[in-house]
Design an enzyme around this catalytic site. Structure first.
Site, mmCIF file in Angstrom:
data_model
loop_
_atom_site.group_PDB
_atom_site.id
_atom_site.type_symbol
_atom_site.label_atom_id
_atom_site.label_comp_id
_atom_site.label_asym_id
_atom_site.label_seq_id
_atom_site.Cartn_x
_atom_site.Cartn_y
_atom_site.Cartn_z
ATOM 1 N N ASP A 64 0.820 -1.220 0.000
ATOM 2 C CA ASP A 64 0.000 0.000 0.000
ATOM 3 C C ASP A 64 0.851 1.265 0.000
ATOM 4 O OD1 ASP A 64 0.869 0.293 2.685
ATOM 5 O OD2 ASP A 64 -0.839 -0.835 3.410
ATOM 6 N N ASP A 105 8.658 -12.406 -4.419
ATOM 7 C CA ASP A 105 8.470 -13.089 -3.141
ATOM 8 C C ASP A 105 9.579 -12.620 -2.181
ATOM 9 O OD1 ASP A 105 8.738 -14.922 -1.091
ATOM 10 O OD2 ASP A 105 8.372 -16.669 -2.357
ATOM 11 N N GLY A 106 9.170 -12.009 -1.083
ATOM 12 C CA GLY A 106 10.128 -11.439 -0.129
ATOM 13 C C GLY A 106 11.127 -12.460 0.397
ATOM 14 N N ASP A 159 6.432 -5.685 6.744
ATOM 15 C CA ASP A 159 5.044 -5.203 6.806
ATOM 16 C C ASP A 159 4.129 -6.238 6.180
ATOM 17 O OD1 ASP A 159 2.767 -3.753 7.018
ATOM 18 O OD2 ASP A 159 3.286 -2.252 5.512
ATOM 19 N N THR A 204 1.065 -9.418 6.114
ATOM 20 C CA THR A 204 -0.251 -9.816 6.605
ATOM 21 C C THR A 204 -0.022 -10.709 7.821
ATOM 22 O OG1 THR A 204 -0.143 -11.661 5.062
ATOM 23 C CG2 THR A 204 -1.321 -9.716 4.318
ATOM 24 N N ASP A 205 -1.095 -11.201 8.404
ATOM 25 C CA ASP A 205 -0.941 -12.113 9.533
ATOM 26 C C ASP A 205 -0.437 -13.470 9.038
ATOM 27 O OD1 ASP A 205 -2.155 -10.757 12.100
ATOM 28 O OD2 ASP A 205 -3.281 -10.060 10.360
ATOM 29 N N PRO A 251 -0.363 -16.217 2.100
ATOM 30 C CA PRO A 251 0.942 -15.852 1.537
ATOM 31 C C PRO A 251 1.902 -15.247 2.564
ATOM 32 C CG PRO A 251 -0.857 -14.711 0.363
ATOM 33 C CD PRO A 251 -1.487 -15.559 1.418
HETATM 34 N N1 AG3 Z 1 -0.069 -5.078 7.585
HETATM 35 C C1 AG3 Z 1 -0.767 -5.275 8.819
HETATM 36 C C2 AG3 Z 1 -1.861 -6.230 8.840
HETATM 37 C C3 AG3 Z 1 -2.444 -6.491 10.167
HETATM 38 C C4 AG3 Z 1 -3.719 -7.162 9.992
HETATM 39 N N2 AG3 Z 1 -4.210 -7.602 11.212
HETATM 40 C C5 AG3 Z 1 -5.460 -7.371 11.616
HETATM 41 N N3 AG3 Z 1 -6.371 -6.979 10.800
HETATM 42 N N4 AG3 Z 1 -5.707 -7.517 12.857
HETATM 43 C C6 AG3 Z 1 -0.815 -4.698 6.476
HETATM 44 C C7 AG3 Z 1 -0.189 -3.790 5.527
HETATM 45 C C8 AG3 Z 1 -0.232 -2.390 5.961
HETATM 46 N N5 AG3 Z 1 0.733 -1.654 5.259
#
Ligand code: AG3
Length: 284
Positions: free
Chosen positions: A86, A137-138, A155, A157-158, A162
Site C-alpha cells: 500500500d 516473493d520477499g 510489513d 499480513t498475519d 501468503p
Molecule cells: N499489515 C498489517 C496487517 C495487520 C492485519 N491484522 C489485523 N487486521 N488484525 C498490512 C499492511 C499495511 N501496510
C-alpha cells in the site's frame, strides 16, 4: 440492505464494518482483495478477509513502523520493506530525506490498486526516485540479494496464507544476513490479546538469532482486540535504550511531521504490560 464486512481473522471474534461503496472486490494472483468505504475509517483495504489498511488510521501503524527504528538507529541510509504494497510504510520512511528504500511485495495488484483507490496512503512514494519497487516473493528476495540495509520493515499480513512464510526462522535468518552491523528488523506481530501464540513464536524464533529482541506497541483501531505489537530485533542493545532527549533531537533534525509518533511515545511504546510480558516468559 446494509452489507457488513465480517472479519473472521480471530476465532470467535468478528469485526463487523458497515460497507459503503465497494470499489474493488476480486481475487488477485495471490489473495482476495476488497476495497470499500467506511464512515469512520474512510477507505478500507482487506486481503483474504482481514483488514490491512484504512485511510484514517494507517498513520498510527506506518509512523510507528518507520520512525521508531529509524530514529532509534540514528544514521539509517537504506531501508528494506518487505510487503507494504500500500506504500504507507514507504511514505513514512521517505520523509527522511537522506534515506533510500527498497519495497518488495509479492502482489503487484495491491500496489496498483492502492495507488488508484487510496493515494493518500502512499502519498506519492511510488513516484519518489528514492524508492525502488520490486515485485517478488520477499523470502526469495532476501535469500538472493547481496545488498544490505540498516533497517528491515516486515510489513506483512498475519501468519496465514501468503504471509505465513514471513514469520519463519529461515526468513528471519535470511533477513539478518541482509542487515548492516547493528541494523534493526521490525515486524508486524499481531494483536497480543487475541494472538498470543503468534507473539510468542516470533519472539522465540528471533531470540535464536538476535541479541536484543523485544516489542513495541500501538493501538490501531481497525486491528481489533487491543494494541498491536511490532517486533524489534537487533544485535545492538543500545538502540532500544536511546533517551527521549536524543530521540527528540533526531526528530527535530529530520524535520518530519507526524500525527502519532513522538519521541515520548517512542519510549513509552516499549513498555510492555504484564499480560504481554507473561506471554513472552510463560513456560511452554
Ligand atoms: N499489515 C498489517 C496487517 C495487520 C492485519 N491484522 C489485523 N487486521 N488484525 C498490512 C499492511 C499495511 N501496510
Amino acid at each position: 440492505m446494509i452489507e457488513l464486512f465480517d472479519e473472521g481473522l480471530h476465532s470467535g471474534l468478528n469485526l463487523a464494518l458497515e460497507v459503503g461503496k465497494v470499489h474493488y472486490r476480486d481475487k488477485t494472483d495471490h489473495q482476495d482483495l476488497m476495497i470499500f468505504d467506511h464512515a469512520r475509517f474512510g477507505r478500507v483495504m482487506s486481503l483474504d478477509g482481514a483488514v490491512q489498511t484504512t485511510e484514517n488510521d494507517e498513520f498510527i501503524y506506518h509512523e510507528m513502523f518507520a520512525h521508531v527504528p529509524i530514529l532509534a538507529h540514528g544514521s539509517v541510509e537504506k531501508v528494506l520493506i518487505i510487503g507494504g504494497g500500500d506504500g504507507g510504510a514507504a511514505c513514512q520512511v521517505l520523509k527522511h530525506k537522506n534515506i533510500e528504500a527498497t519495497l518488495v511485495d509479492i502482489d503487484r495488484t495491491v500496489i496498483d490498486l492502492s495507488i488508484e483507490y487510496m493515494p493518500s496512503v502512499s502519498d506519492g512514494a511510488f513516484d519518489n526516485p528514492r524508492l525502488e519497487v520490486v515485485v517478488a516473493d520477499g523470502c526469495q528476495f532476501v535469500k538472493d540479494t547481496a545488498d544490505k540495509w540498516d533497517v528491515i520493515i516486515i510489513d506483512s499480513t498475519d501468519p496465514h496464507g501468503p504471509g505465513e512464510v514471513l514469520y519463519t526462522e529461515e526468513f528471519y535468518g535470511d533477513c539478518k544476513t541482509c542487515l548492516t552491523d547493528g541494523g534493526i528488523i521490525v515486524t508486524q506481530n499481531g494483536v497480543p490479546f487475541v494472538q498470543p501464540d503468534e507473539l510468542r513464536t516470533s519472539y522465540d524464533r528471533l531470540n535464536d538469532l538476535f541479541v536484543d529482541v523485544s516489542f513495541f506497541m500501538a493501538t490501531v483501531p481497525s486491528y481489533v482486540g487491543g494494541p498491536l505489537a511490532f517486533g524489534w530485533a537487533t544485535d545492538n542493545v543500545a538502540l532500544r535504550k536511546v533517551s527521549t532527549g536524543i530521540l527528540a533531537e533526531r526528530y527535530l533534525d529530520a524535520k518530519i511531521e507526524t500525527d502519532y509518533y513522538s519521541p515520548e511515545i517512542h519510549q513509552a511504546s516499549f513498555v510492555l504490560p504484564f499480560y504481554v510480558q507473561k506471554i513472552l516468559t510463560a513456560e511452554e
